[in-house]
Design an enzyme around this catalytic site. Structure first.
Site, short mmCIF file in Angstrom:
data_model
loop_
_atom_site.label_atom_id
_atom_site.label_comp_id
_atom_site.label_asym_id
_atom_site.label_seq_id
_atom_site.Cartn_x
_atom_site.Cartn_y
_atom_site.Cartn_z
CE LYS A 76 -0.27 0.01 5.08
NZ LYS A 76 -1.11 -0.45 6.28
CE1 TYR A 92 12.15 31.71 4.39
CE2 TYR A 92 11.79 29.37 4.61
CZ TYR A 92 11.94 30.54 3.84
OH TYR A 92 11.41 30.39 2.49
C1 LIG Z 1 -0.24 -1.55 6.89
C2 LIG Z 1 -1.01 -2.92 7.17
C3 LIG Z 1 -0.26 -3.78 7.44
C4 LIG Z 1 1.60 -3.98 7.53
O1 LIG Z 1 1.71 -3.40 8.79
P1 LIG Z 1 3.34 -3.28 9.48
O2 LIG Z 1 3.21 -3.39 10.75
O3 LIG Z 1 3.94 -2.48 8.50
O4 LIG Z 1 3.71 -4.91 9.16
C5 LIG Z 1 -0.66 -5.08 7.81
N1 LIG Z 1 -1.99 -5.06 7.66
C6 LIG Z 1 -3.01 -3.97 7.63
C7 LIG Z 1 -4.45 -4.33 7.62
C8 LIG Z 1 -2.17 -2.88 7.19
O5 LIG Z 1 -3.25 -1.78 6.92
#
Ligand SMILES: *Cc1c(COP(=O)(O)O)cnc(C)c1O
Length: 380
Positions: A34, A265
């Site tokens: 993702k 800044y």
């Molecule tokens: C992002 C996500 C993961 C991965 O989690 P990690 O802690 O990065 O391994 C697994 N399952 C779901 C439903 C997620 O949204």
């Protein structure tokens, strides 16, 4: 090279991490790609992970799933966050499994399947304590009941039952044990209602590596896939994971300044002694977050040098002290190894910014070029 900074992604580290994690979990793995594979590039990471033996891909949205299909990747894929009016027909046609948490979504999926005359593959999500998506205990019987009804009618096949953990990165957490128990209860209910899921899954990276009872049939691996220790260790940690991404740039200006010189800044930083300032052409739009101001450093000239003053949208300034720095010198913002003389790690940046490594990685901006090492183009 025209970009001002590049994220170099070693896909060899991705394949190595898949093998390392598989050897610990002894289950099927879902590579969670993702958010453009946490900023690493979803298509090349997906191919590398599949090539190393991952059996599944996980994404948040229909758009992300369909982008993998457009790239020719046909591997089993689960998408899990949808608007109720998403075009589920496209996912069904593309052979993407649909994570379903509400009867509203289930009805929309079943309708789309009915119109197409093709059954939808769904994976029912239970809320076992995270209180985000997933059906809570009050709604689970109804969701399961409808799923069973649609399954009998041939509109859907319930391939999976799954849930997500709240604090698996805290070793020995009692909440984790409670979630495992709640999940087993939800699963038992689904089975007793006549569902027969092939794929039962709960664990993310931290749970996969540390909580055997959470592993079930498959572990969903995000952070550890990218080589970041899910327990916050700065280096490779006890599992020997390899960080895949190095954020690099080049010094674009150097100046020697006297004591009392205001920097950036504000200025919120004034030099205390004569020193050398090096300008880096990346700022918060590129993922160098202002939340780390006053704590962050980068690797330059063989050592760590602090970022000083306010981080701007496009630039930041490093105090190189007495180092003999010149225009064109390489800089590593964060990278593989860690250690006091080496580049900072993502875990350190997360600490400096008061956030998690996920946010540092996904915060890398769109204008940072992605450069993939050891890329394969054939795996699907
Ligand atoms: C992002 C996500 C993961 C991965 O989690 P990690 O802690 O990065 O391994 C697994 N399952 C779901 C439903 C997620 O949204």
């Amino acid at each position: 090279m025209s970009a001002l900074a590049e994220a170099v992604i070693d896909l060899g580290a991705i394949t190595s991490n898949v093998r390392t994690i598989a050897s610990v979990t002894d289950t099927e793995l879902m590579a969670v790609v993702k958010a453009d594979a946490f900023g690493h590039g979803a298509v090349p990471v997906a191919r590398a992970a599949l090539c190393a033996g991952a059996g599944w891909l996980g994404v948040t949205s229909a758009a992300e799933a369909l982008a993998l299909r457009r790239a020719g990747i046909t591997a089993p894929t689960l998408s899990w966050l949808h608007r109720p009016d998403d075009d589920f027909g496209k996912l069904i046609t593309a052979g993407v499994d649909i994570g379903v948490s509400t009867t509203t979504h289930l009805r929309a999926v079943a309708d789309a399947a009915h119109r197409l005359g093709v059954p939808a593959m769904v994976q029912l999500k239970a809320d076992t304590g995270l209180s985000r998506n997933g059906a809570g205990w009050n709604d689970w019987p109804e969701l399961v009941g409808w799923a069973r009804k649609y399954e009998r009618e041939g509109g859907v096949r319930v391939r999976g039952v799954w849930s997500h953990l709240a604090d698996a990165d805290i070793p020995g957490s009692p909440a984790l044990a409670r979630q495992v128990a709640a999940f087993e209860e939800a699963l038992g209910f689904a089975r007793s209602a006549g569902l027969d899921p092939d794929l039962v899954h709960l664990a993310n990276s931290a749970a996969a590596l540390s909580a055997p009872r959470s592993r079930f049939d498959l572990c969903r691996i995000g952070l550890a896939l990218y080589g970041v220790d899910p327990f916050g260790q700065a280096g490779p940690g006890e599992f020997g994971l390899r960080a895949a991404l190095t954020l690099r740039t080049t010094v674009v200006n150097v100046k020697r300044v006297p004591a009392g010189t205001g920097v950036s800044y504000g200025p919120e930083y004034v030099t205390k002694a004569p020193t050398t300032l090096a300008l880096l052409p990346l700022g918060y739009a590129d993922g160098v977050t202002r939340a780390a101001e006053g704590r962050a450093s980068v690797w330059l000239g063989g050592r760590r040098c602090p970022i000083v003053g306010r981080i701007a949208m496009d630039q930041c300034v490093v105090d190189a002290g007495e180092l003999p720095v010149t225009i064109g010198d390489p800089v590593v913002v964060f990278g593989a190894d860690g250690g006091d003389d080496a580049a900072p790690t993502v875990a350190e940046w997360a600490r400096w910014a008061g956030t998690n490594p996920h946010e540092i990685l996904t915060g890398i901006g769109a204008r940072v070029a992605r450069d993939h090492l050891h890329e394969r183009t054939q795996v699907s």
